[in-house]
Motif scaffolding. Structure first.
Motif, PDB file in Angstrom:
ATOM      1  N   MET A 160      -4.251   3.610   4.568  1.00  0.00           N
ATOM      2  CA  MET A 160      -3.381   2.908   5.509  1.00  0.00           C
ATOM      3  C   MET A 160      -2.793   3.938   6.463  1.00  0.00           C
ATOM      4  O   MET A 160      -2.462   5.052   6.040  1.00  0.00           O
ATOM      5  CB  MET A 160      -2.237   2.180   4.790  1.00  0.00           C
ATOM      6  CG  MET A 160      -2.664   1.105   3.821  1.00  0.00           C
ATOM      7  SD  MET A 160      -1.223   0.300   3.033  1.00  0.00           S
ATOM      8  CE  MET A 160      -0.610  -0.721   4.395  1.00  0.00           C
ATOM      9  N   HIS A 170       3.717  -2.042   3.245  1.00  0.00           N
ATOM     10  CA  HIS A 170       3.050  -1.083   2.359  1.00  0.00           C
ATOM     11  C   HIS A 170       3.300  -1.433   0.887  1.00  0.00           C
ATOM     12  O   HIS A 170       2.422  -1.235   0.040  1.00  0.00           O
ATOM     13  CB  HIS A 170       3.573   0.336   2.614  1.00  0.00           C
ATOM     14  CG  HIS A 170       3.242   0.870   3.972  1.00  0.00           C
ATOM     15  ND1 HIS A 170       4.057   0.676   5.063  1.00  0.00           N
ATOM     16  CD2 HIS A 170       2.184   1.613   4.416  1.00  0.00           C
ATOM     17  CE1 HIS A 170       3.529   1.268   6.118  1.00  0.00           C
ATOM     18  NE2 HIS A 170       2.397   1.843   5.759  1.00  0.00           N
ATOM     19  N   VAL A 173       0.744  -3.640  -0.712  1.00  0.00           N
ATOM     20  CA  VAL A 173      -0.550  -2.980  -0.944  1.00  0.00           C
ATOM     21  C   VAL A 173      -0.474  -2.086  -2.174  1.00  0.00           C
ATOM     22  O   VAL A 173      -1.413  -2.032  -2.975  1.00  0.00           O
ATOM     23  CB  VAL A 173      -0.986  -2.172   0.301  1.00  0.00           C
ATOM     24  CG1 VAL A 173      -2.332  -1.501   0.048  1.00  0.00           C
ATOM     25  CG2 VAL A 173      -1.074  -3.084   1.522  1.00  0.00           C
ATOM     26  N   ILE A 230      -6.958  -0.543   5.271  1.00  0.00           N
ATOM     27  CA  ILE A 230      -6.151  -1.744   5.043  1.00  0.00           C
ATOM     28  C   ILE A 230      -5.015  -1.812   6.063  1.00  0.00           C
ATOM     29  O   ILE A 230      -4.276  -0.847   6.251  1.00  0.00           O
ATOM     30  CB  ILE A 230      -5.537  -1.770   3.622  1.00  0.00           C
ATOM     31  CG1 ILE A 230      -6.627  -1.721   2.548  1.00  0.00           C
ATOM     32  CG2 ILE A 230      -4.684  -3.028   3.434  1.00  0.00           C
ATOM     33  CD1 ILE A 230      -6.079  -1.707   1.127  1.00  0.00           C
ATOM     34  N   ASN A 232      -1.775  -4.438   6.596  1.00  0.00           N
ATOM     35  CA  ASN A 232      -1.108  -5.540   5.906  1.00  0.00           C
ATOM     36  C   ASN A 232       0.150  -5.996   6.643  1.00  0.00           C
ATOM     37  O   ASN A 232       1.114  -6.445   6.037  1.00  0.00           O
ATOM     38  CB  ASN A 232      -0.755  -5.118   4.466  1.00  0.00           C
ATOM     39  CG  ASN A 232      -0.292  -6.295   3.622  1.00  0.00           C
ATOM     40  OD1 ASN A 232      -0.873  -7.376   3.696  1.00  0.00           O
ATOM     41  ND2 ASN A 232       0.754  -6.103   2.841  1.00  0.00           N
ATOM     42  N   LEU A 296      -4.593 -10.633  -1.049  1.00  0.00           N
ATOM     43  CA  LEU A 296      -4.783  -9.208  -0.767  1.00  0.00           C
ATOM     44  C   LEU A 296      -5.614  -8.573  -1.875  1.00  0.00           C
ATOM     45  O   LEU A 296      -6.575  -7.836  -1.611  1.00  0.00           O
ATOM     46  CB  LEU A 296      -3.429  -8.513  -0.639  1.00  0.00           C
ATOM     47  CG  LEU A 296      -3.434  -6.985  -0.551  1.00  0.00           C
ATOM     48  CD1 LEU A 296      -4.283  -6.501   0.616  1.00  0.00           C
ATOM     49  CD2 LEU A 296      -2.001  -6.455  -0.414  1.00  0.00           C
ATOM     50  N   ILE A 300      -9.397  -6.914  -1.630  1.00  0.00           N
ATOM     51  CA  ILE A 300      -9.699  -5.563  -2.117  1.00  0.00           C
ATOM     52  C   ILE A 300     -10.890  -5.601  -3.074  1.00  0.00           C
ATOM     53  O   ILE A 300     -11.844  -4.812  -2.961  1.00  0.00           O
ATOM     54  CB  ILE A 300      -8.469  -4.959  -2.804  1.00  0.00           C
ATOM     55  CG1 ILE A 300      -7.410  -4.596  -1.751  1.00  0.00           C
ATOM     56  CG2 ILE A 300      -8.849  -3.716  -3.615  1.00  0.00           C
ATOM     57  CD1 ILE A 300      -6.087  -4.132  -2.337  1.00  0.00           C
TER      58      ILE A 300
END
Length: 305
Positions: A160, A170, A173, A230, A232, A296, A300
């Motif tokens: 990220m 964050h 994630v 990623i 987010n 999410l 992944i």
């Protein structure tokens, strides 16, 4: 002698970073008047501004009869920036509704931002001209060649890149990484949430799998060596970092937030579409519903398991 490429830098003021928002608002007319005087003295015929407060000052200077053509750039999704019941959000929304229509031209950097201005602030189409952000692909390619090796290449390495702020989510994630196997996460960035994120990493026993590094002037050397990128965020304007990740050859996972990701990753789809209970295998990446841990994690896993 003054060099030919010399540009004068003139400060309207040098206020404190801690100045109260109410004082900033009250000073807008004063700064706009000062700005008008500067534009007249410099024979400025086109005045371009970026970010909300400069935009407000720019437009108010026109109300004070500045004859320059007033162009403002919208870099975000205003209805998502000013989306709570706080006094600051109410004033921000009011200023946009009252002032933005007075600009000669508004340049959003994404179609989603233009839609937001049209639907929520009643800006007419003839005032809007979308210009997406430019990229130096040759520079990105050359910079990505700089040497870097991930410490653990046995696991799948996600990355990220962005400010450590609430908008970027964050935390979600990191929580997702804690629930999947054989995955690491490198976060490039700095900001006010760094200590909170480090505490969460420690709490979830992820010290060996999740690392935070201060933002590097060359993020491309890390991005090009990662396995997947990623994003987010819960809001964006035009997220440069998605295009940069694609330019580095990275697969991309992104929240389907307002605005930007959909028009970058799924340009042929309806830009106004927003995922709620599904993921989308888009043309250039995977989109998932914003602020949703379940999808999410699914995104992944879809990418590497």
């Amino acid at each position: 002698d003054i060099p030919k490429n010399h540009i004068d830098i003139i400060f309207l003021e040098k206020s404190s970073r801690d100045e109260k928002n109410l004082i900033k608002i009250l000073k807008l007319p004063v700064l706009a008047w000062k700005y008008k005087k500067i534009c007249i003295s410099k024979n400025i015929d086109i005045s371009l501004s970026l970010m909300y407060r400069p935009n407000f000052i720019n437009i108010i200077s026109k109300i004070f009869n500045l004859k320059s053509k007033i162009i403002i750039s919208e870099r975000n999704t205003p209805s998502r920036v000013y989306n709570d019941n706080s006094l600051g959000s109410k004033i921000g929304n009011l200023l946009i509704r009252v002032l933005y229509p007075r600009a000669d031209l508004i340049i959003p950097n994404s179609k989603g931002s233009a839609i937001d201005l049209r639907n929520n602030y009643f800006i007419q189409n003839d005032k809007l001209k979308v210009i997406e952000n430019p990229f130096d692909l040759n520079f990105i390619s050359k910079s990505s060649d700089e040497n870097f090796i991930f410490p653990d290449t046995t696991n799948f390495n996600f990355i990220m890149v962005g400010r450590l702020e609430k908008q970027k989510r964050h935390k979600l994630v990191i929580e997702a990484i804690s629930q999947v196997k054989n995955a690491n996460l490198l976060i490039l960035g700095q900001g006010q949430l760094k200590e909170d994120l480090l505490s969460l990493i420690k709490k979830l026993n992820l010290i060996d799998r999740v690392k935070i590094m201060n933002f590097d002037k060359n993020p491309y050397k890390y991005m090009s060596k990662a396995d997947c990128f990623i994003l987010n965020s819960i809001r964006e304007g035009f997220p440069n970092v998605l295009v940069e990740a694609l330019a580095c050859g990275l697969p991309v996972l992104s929240s389907d937030c307002h605005s930007g990701p959909r028009e970058i990753l799924s340009p042929k789809s309806n830009i106004s579409k927003k995922l709620k209970n599904d993921i989308e295998l888009a043309e250039y990446g995977i989109l998932f519903p914003e602020d949703n841990l379940e999808f999410l994690i699914l995104s992944i896993k879809k990418n590497y398991q």
